[in-house]
Design an enzyme around this catalytic site. Structure first.
Site, PDB file in Angstrom:
ATOM      1  N   GLY A  11       0.802  -1.218   0.000  1.00 53.71           N
ATOM      2  CA  GLY A  11       0.000   0.000   0.000  1.00 53.71           C
ATOM      3  C   GLY A  11       0.833   1.265   0.000  1.00 53.71           C
ATOM      4  O   GLY A  11       0.398   2.300   0.514  1.00 53.71           O
ATOM      5  N   MET A  93      -4.395  -6.176  -6.715  1.00 52.17           N
ATOM      6  CA  MET A  93      -4.012  -7.206  -7.674  1.00 52.17           C
ATOM      7  C   MET A  93      -5.175  -8.124  -8.027  1.00 52.17           C
ATOM      8  O   MET A  93      -5.089  -9.337  -7.901  1.00 52.17           O
ATOM      9  CB  MET A  93      -2.847  -8.022  -7.101  1.00 52.17           C
ATOM     10  N   ARG A  94      -6.306  -7.555  -8.384  1.00 51.95           N
ATOM     11  CA  ARG A  94      -7.447  -8.336  -8.853  1.00 51.95           C
ATOM     12  C   ARG A  94      -7.905  -7.782 -10.189  1.00 51.95           C
ATOM     13  O   ARG A  94      -7.921  -6.558 -10.387  1.00 51.95           O
ATOM     14  CB  ARG A  94      -8.595  -8.221  -7.838  1.00 51.95           C
ATOM     15  N   HIS A 112      -0.250   1.646 -13.037  1.00 56.46           N
ATOM     16  CA  HIS A 112       0.378   0.450 -13.607  1.00 56.46           C
ATOM     17  C   HIS A 112       1.859   0.739 -13.798  1.00 56.46           C
ATOM     18  O   HIS A 112       2.213   1.805 -14.338  1.00 56.46           O
ATOM     19  CB  HIS A 112      -0.282   0.106 -14.945  1.00 56.46           C
ATOM     20  N   THR A 144     -10.908   0.634 -17.393  1.00 55.50           N
ATOM     21  CA  THR A 144     -11.999   0.166 -18.263  1.00 55.50           C
ATOM     22  C   THR A 144     -12.040  -1.357 -18.139  1.00 55.50           C
ATOM     23  O   THR A 144     -11.205  -1.967 -17.472  1.00 55.50           O
ATOM     24  CB  THR A 144     -11.703   0.533 -19.740  1.00 55.50           C
ATOM     25  N   GLU A 146     -11.155  -3.447 -20.185  1.00 56.51           N
ATOM     26  CA  GLU A 146      -9.972  -4.058 -20.787  1.00 56.51           C
ATOM     27  C   GLU A 146      -8.758  -3.805 -19.885  1.00 56.51           C
ATOM     28  O   GLU A 146      -8.389  -2.656 -19.625  1.00 56.51           O
ATOM     29  CB  GLU A 146      -9.734  -3.450 -22.178  1.00 56.51           C
ATOM     30  N   LEU A 147      -8.143  -4.869 -19.391  1.00 49.38           N
ATOM     31  CA  LEU A 147      -7.054  -4.777 -18.408  1.00 49.38           C
ATOM     32  C   LEU A 147      -5.958  -3.807 -18.855  1.00 49.38           C
ATOM     33  O   LEU A 147      -5.483  -3.863 -19.992  1.00 49.38           O
ATOM     34  CB  LEU A 147      -6.437  -6.171 -18.201  1.00 49.38           C
TER      35      LEU A 147
HETATM   36  C1  GRF Z   1       3.462  -1.012  -7.659  1.00 48.41           C
HETATM   37  O1  GRF Z   1       4.449  -1.397  -8.591  1.00 48.41           O
HETATM   38  C2  GRF Z   1       2.276  -0.481  -8.417  1.00 48.41           C
HETATM   39  O2  GRF Z   1       2.646   0.103  -9.645  1.00 48.41           O
HETATM   40  C3  GRF Z   1       1.469  -1.705  -8.661  1.00 48.41           C
HETATM   41  O3  GRF Z   1       1.581  -2.430  -7.449  1.00 48.41           O
HETATM   42  C4  GRF Z   1       2.925  -2.249  -6.954  1.00 48.41           C
HETATM   43  C5  GRF Z   1       2.906  -2.124  -5.455  1.00 48.41           C
HETATM   44  O4  GRF Z   1       2.183  -0.970  -5.118  1.00 48.41           O
HETATM   45  N1  GRF Z   1       0.120  -1.360  -8.977  1.00 48.41           N
HETATM   46  P1  GRF Z   1       1.933  -0.573  -3.545  1.00 48.41           P
HETATM   47  O5  GRF Z   1       3.290  -0.423  -2.898  1.00 48.41           O
HETATM   48  O6  GRF Z   1       1.157  -1.724  -2.904  1.00 48.41           O
HETATM   49  O7  GRF Z   1       1.157   0.713  -3.622  1.00 48.41           O
END
Ligand code: GRF
Length: 192
Positions: A11, A93-94, A112, A144, A146-147
């Site tokens: 986070g 991450m979903r 991203h 959107t 689309e990933l």
């Molecule tokens: C980062 O590389 C971010 O770009 C991706 O998740 C990774 C960890 O992010 N979305 P965080 O430290 O959990 O914010």
């Protein structure tokens, strides 16, 4: 205007946004505040940071659901308790269903770790190194169905240095993420 931030792990992007909101007085200047931090993983470290900051937290454990749709419906219900003007995916991450994305259309953003449209998906830093890229970076974009596509709101580029490992490049990119994400969120809130 309530901001709800979704995380899955450290986070650090969420923390950068929380700190910017305090430092830049978003409450007074933008009428905005981070209302909740929600994770799909009960053990996400970022939840500890949010609790320390006195920010409401929520957990919707994806392992407790038998389909993507039922998980997304439960996640949406938890998010909507806070009536968000903006939902911020930060290390979340979903992959979200089209129904979820449609519900938050225009008020759902993500960061991203690549210069989209290059390298959507995972392992972006190793892929950039393997391709011999001289630049890498991060992209803030509208989400959107689309990933890792959608209108680009902000980008930052960093050099790929000789001998870079994926971890070294990731750390260099992450530093820039923590700069462009709060700035992009504040900019979007000003248009709302
Ligand atoms: C980062 O590389 C971010 O770009 C991706 O998740 C990774 C960890 O992010 N979305 P965080 O430290 O959990 O914010």
């Amino acid at each position: 205007k309530h901001i709800v931030i979704l995380i899955s792990g450290t986070g650090s992007n969420m923390a950068a946004i929380v700190r910017a909101a305090e430092r830049e007085r978003w409450g007074v200047r933008l009428g905005a505040r981070v209302a909740a931090v929600i994770s799909n993983r009960p053990g996400a470290k970022g939840l500890d940071f949010a609790r320390e900051q006195g920010i409401a937290t929520g957990v919707v454990d994806h392992k407790a659901f038998d389909s993507r749709e039922t998980f997304d419906a439960a996640l949406q219900a938890e998010i909507d308790r806070h009536q968000p003007a903006l939902v911020v995916l930060a290390g979340f991450m979903r992959i979200l269903t089209p129904g979820f994305v449609a519900h938050y259309a225009g008020r759902l953003v993500n960061i991203h770790p690549s210069l989209l449209p290059a390298f959507p998906g995972l392992h972006t830093h190793q892929r950039a190194i393997d391709e011999g890229c001289k630049l890498a970076g991060a992209t803030v974009h509208q989400v959107t169905a689309e990933l890792d596509h959608g209108h680009i709101l902000a980008q930052a580029a960093v050099p790929v240095l000789p001998g870079d490992t994926a971890d070294a490049l990731a750390a260099r990119v992450l530093t820039q993420e923590h700069i462009i994400y709060p700035r992009a969120v504040a900019g979007l809130l000003q248009t709302m």
